[in-house]
Design a protein around this motif. Structure first.
Motif, mmCIF file in Angstrom:
data_model
loop_
_atom_site.group_PDB
_atom_site.id
_atom_site.type_symbol
_atom_site.label_atom_id
_atom_site.label_comp_id
_atom_site.label_asym_id
_atom_site.label_seq_id
_atom_site.Cartn_x
_atom_site.Cartn_y
_atom_site.Cartn_z
ATOM 1 N N GLU A 289 0.831 -1.206 0.000
ATOM 2 C CA GLU A 289 0.000 0.000 0.000
ATOM 3 C C GLU A 289 0.865 1.255 0.000
ATOM 4 O O GLU A 289 0.528 2.261 -0.630
ATOM 5 N N GLU A 292 2.238 2.018 -3.531
ATOM 6 C CA GLU A 292 1.149 2.491 -4.392
ATOM 7 C C GLU A 292 0.778 3.929 -4.034
ATOM 8 O O GLU A 292 0.543 4.762 -4.919
ATOM 9 N N HIS A 317 -5.480 8.405 -2.581
ATOM 10 C CA HIS A 317 -6.068 7.068 -2.403
ATOM 11 C C HIS A 317 -6.933 6.692 -3.609
ATOM 12 O O HIS A 317 -6.905 5.541 -4.067
ATOM 13 N N GLU A 318 -7.693 7.645 -4.128
ATOM 14 C CA GLU A 318 -8.557 7.361 -5.277
ATOM 15 C C GLU A 318 -7.737 7.013 -6.506
ATOM 16 O O GLU A 318 -8.083 6.082 -7.253
ATOM 17 N N SER A 321 -6.149 3.586 -6.151
ATOM 18 C CA SER A 321 -7.115 2.495 -6.270
ATOM 19 C C SER A 321 -7.790 2.435 -7.643
ATOM 20 O O SER A 321 -8.530 1.498 -7.938
ATOM 21 N N GLU A 323 -9.936 4.740 -8.741
ATOM 22 C CA GLU A 323 -11.263 5.357 -8.681
ATOM 23 C C GLU A 323 -11.292 6.784 -9.204
ATOM 24 O O GLU A 323 -12.362 7.328 -9.418
#
Length: 330
Positions: A289, A292, A317-318, A321, A323
């Motif tokens: 994590e 990334e 985070h988006e 991931s 998103e």
């Protein structure tokens, strides 16, 4: 709240507007930036308590630089204002097949002549979880090399995690010592090293056939080393790059996804955004994590003008991931 300390010079950045060339412009846009302070600014924006160690000249530009750090959320109480000059760099932004150009004017700056002898290290490192340095600082002068070493020794004495971006730049090493005479001692005191094969080769004065050989050597030679982090960039043009990163422990490898960046706004500070994301990630997440998160932070910085990434944790985070692609903020 995690407390972090960073060390390094902050310079005045002067850039022609837009994508003008140096010989075209009649004005310069003004920013303040420096690799390690850029890292600190991102971490402060994400809620970390960050104190930066540097020195500024005792005049209006130096005070403006100190004020800018405070605006970025950085604690400046350990920064002295002393006689000397402000380090400057000029940036010409590249576009398409034209590369960016950087011209440094930082010799004999206030920071290059600063030795930190008056520092109270117990106060500086009180409650600190992480210390970050880069190979730029020890390259500037003998005093800066000594200050970096002393900082690392004091951090390690207190059990503080240390990260270092080796960031080898050949044009900076002008004070009479070669990198391999200085850097190995600093690397021995570092837990997380950000570097590629060229950085290791120049800092250790050794030739390596592969990055696998680099990793094997580093983990054997530097017992305090926990992670090596390597970024990869394919430059299709100044405006179109593909980037990715890998984090190595002694036994495991964690790779980020790759990002194709097709409309780059500003490449300056992208490595610093990555380093800030890495520190935040390793403090809060598992290694996969963390890498990334770091790579997503570095990718987003390519869309932000200036030296510093100002971007929310949610946005990173988006993107990490998947998103965030095509998403409209409401």
């Amino acid at each position: 709240m995690k407390k972090i300390v960073t060390l390094g010079e902050v310079m005045l950045r002067l850039s022609p507007p837009g994508y003008q060339r140096f010989f075209q412009t009649h004005s310069f846009e003004v920013e303040f930036g420096g690799s390690e302070a850029n890292v600190g600014a991102s971490l402060a924006y994400w809620g970390m308590h960050v104190a930066h160690l540097t020195a500024f000249p005792d005049h209006e530009i130096g005070w403006a630089a100190s004020g800018q750090l405070r605006k970025n959320g950085i604690d400046t109480k350990f920064i002295p204002h002393i006689p000397g000059r402000m380090g400057v760099y000029f940036l010409e932004q590249g576009a398409m097949q034209r590369s960016s150009q950087v011209i440094y004017d930082r010799v004999n700056s206030a920071f290059a002549n600063f030795d930190g002898s008056a520092y109270n290290w117990d106060e500086i490192f009180d409650g600190v979880a992480w210390f970050h340095w880069s190979g730029i600082t020890p390259a500037l002068s003998a005093k800066c090399a000594e200050l970096t070493l002393r900082s690392l020794q004091e951090a390690r004495r207190r059990g503080i995690t240390v990260s270092g971006d080796l960031n080898y730049r050949s044009n900076l090493w002008q004070f009479g010592k070669e990198p391999h005479e200085v850097m190995p001692e600093l690397m021995k005191l570092t837990n997380v090293i950000i570097a590629g094969s060229r950085d290791f080769k120049q800092c250790l004065n050794e030739d390596f056939k592969s990055f696998t050989e680099v990793r094997k050597m580093a983990f054997e030679r530097f017992p305090e080393l926990e992670y090596i982090v390597k970024t990869d960039r394919i430059s299709h043009s100044s405006s179109n790059n593909t980037i990715s990163a890998t984090l190595y422990s002694n036994k495991k490898t964690y790779s980020s996804k790759a990002y194709e960046l097709t409309h780059i706004v500003d490449r300056v500070g992208t490595g610093d955004a990555f380093a800030g994301g890495l520190i935040y990630g390793l403090l809060h997440f598992k290694p996969k994590e963390a890498i990334e998160f770091a790579m997503a932070a570095g990718a987003i910085k390519h869309s932000v003008p200036g030296d510093i990434l100002l971007c929310s944790l949610q946005e990173i985070h988006e993107l990490a991931s998947g998103e965030a692609v095509g998403k409209i903020k409401r």
